[in-house]
Design an enzyme around this catalytic site. Structure first.
Site, PDB file in Angstrom:
ATOM      1  N   SER A   1       0.891  -1.155   0.078  1.00 54.09           N
ATOM      2  CA  SER A   1       0.045  -0.062   0.135  1.00 54.09           C
ATOM      3  C   SER A   1       0.838   1.263   0.093  1.00 54.09           C
ATOM      4  O   SER A   1       2.087   1.240   0.043  1.00 54.09           O
ATOM      5  CB  SER A   1      -1.077   0.075   1.376  1.00 54.09           C
ATOM      6  OG  SER A   1      -0.050   0.424   2.387  1.00 54.09           O
TER       7      SER A   1
ATOM      8  N   LYS B   1       5.404   0.346   9.393  1.00 52.95           N
ATOM      9  CA  LYS B   1       5.238   1.700   9.825  1.00 52.95           C
ATOM     10  C   LYS B   1       6.296   2.409  10.539  1.00 52.95           C
ATOM     11  O   LYS B   1       7.347   1.770  10.630  1.00 52.95           O
ATOM     12  CB  LYS B   1       3.883   2.087  10.851  1.00 52.95           C
ATOM     13  CG  LYS B   1       2.730   1.366  10.453  1.00 52.95           C
ATOM     14  CD  LYS B   1       2.097   1.982   9.273  1.00 52.95           C
ATOM     15  CE  LYS B   1       0.958   1.437   8.891  1.00 52.95           C
ATOM     16  NZ  LYS B   1       0.224   2.123   7.664  1.00 52.95           N
TER      17      LYS B   1
ATOM     18  N   SER C   1       0.783   3.831   2.367  1.00 50.20           N
ATOM     19  CA  SER C   1       0.758   4.366   3.454  1.00 50.20           C
ATOM     20  C   SER C   1       2.071   4.908   4.089  1.00 50.20           C
ATOM     21  O   SER C   1       2.205   5.722   4.871  1.00 50.20           O
ATOM     22  CB  SER C   1       0.161   3.312   4.797  1.00 50.20           C
ATOM     23  OG  SER C   1       1.154   2.440   4.852  1.00 50.20           O
TER      24      SER C   1
ATOM     25  N   SER D   1      -2.903   6.690   6.107  1.00 50.75           N
ATOM     26  CA  SER D   1      -2.320   5.527   6.733  1.00 50.75           C
ATOM     27  C   SER D   1      -3.185   5.044   7.860  1.00 50.75           C
ATOM     28  O   SER D   1      -3.597   5.887   8.611  1.00 50.75           O
ATOM     29  CB  SER D   1      -0.919   5.989   7.268  1.00 50.75           C
ATOM     30  OG  SER D   1      -0.342   4.938   7.976  1.00 50.75           O
TER      31      SER D   1
END
Length: 248
Positions: free
Chosen positions: A67, A124, A69, A212
């Site tokens: 993705s 992350k 994010s 996100s």
């Protein structure tokens, strides 16, 4: 099925067949008789599976970014390498630490098992460490009352899901010892709040701040869910220039 668990089962199965044949079965075969196919394949695959299992468990593990994010740091389609020993050696499958090396640091890009569904791997940036007081006000992070340094760095355009062209602000942020770029979409409302990170857990956010799914929505990452630190992009089919890029 968790890939590490699959590898462990394959390792035990091939190794068990090989050991069983070595200790008992081969003694009952006629002299010069050909090995059973299952035994032959087990002896061939066991060393390969063992090597892959040990490398993935204790050294490095590859992941693919699914993705946007973490844009602009990581793009969809990036294949990355994750250092498995930076945060200590862990028991495969169980993920319990048996040898501590260091703990995640603020600003590092971390892969972890999603707390709501540990079968999923998320990536992350570490924003809050255990005991930190994290505030997010008007799209600005504050750690223990101190604003995280940000500097405007132009604009960034990308194609969002639905083939929509998006133009957002690009800022350079200094989080701990790590200087990196983040994206801010002024068309999306700020998700303001304040929280203290519990012991043994981490607060994480994506670099694409307004797109996100991170700790602002589902909470903290327990230490037992930590997989490792992302450190390099090793492949991207659509952009070969990204190969070998260090993840800041």
């Amino acid at each position: 099925m968790n890939f590490a668990l699959f590898m462990l089962i394959a390792l035990l199965l091939t190794g068990g067949i090989w050991l069983l044949d070595h200790l008992w079965l081969r003694k009952s075969r006629a002299l010069g008789a050909k090995e059973p196919v299952l035994v032959e394949y087990s002896k061939s695959f066991f060393p390969v599976i063992l090597a892959v299992f040990l490398i993935r468990s204790f050294l490095v593990e590859p992941f693919k970014i699914p993705s946007g994010s973490m844009m602009p740091t990581l793009l969809v389609g990036d294949f990355i390498l994750v250092n498995k020993y930076t945060y200590g050696l862990r028991v495969p499958v169980l993920n319990n630490t048996f040898l501590e090396v260091k703990h995640p640091q603020r600003g590092e890009v971390m892969v972890f098992r999603f707390p709501k569904d540990p079968s999923l791997d998320y990536i992350k940036r570490v924003v809050g460490l255990p005991g930190d007081r994290i505030e997010y006000r008007n799209k600005q992070i504050m750690v223990n009352g101190q604003p995280v340094a940000q500097q405007e760095n132009g604009y960034y355009e990308y194609v969002a899901p639905g083939l929509n062209q998006v133009s957002v602000r690009r800022l350079q942020e200094q989080l701990g010892e790590h200087r990196h770029d983040i994206l801010i979409d002024d068309n999306n409302p700020a998700l303001d709040g304040e929280i203290t990170v519990p012991e043994g857990q981490y607060f994480v956010m994506g670099d694409n701040r307004d797109n996100s799914n991170d700790s602002r929505f589902w909470g903290f990452v327990p230490d037992r869910n930590v997989v490792g630190r992302a450190f390099m992009i090793w492949w991207n089919f659509d952009n070969l220039g990204r190969i070998g890029t260090t993840i800041k």
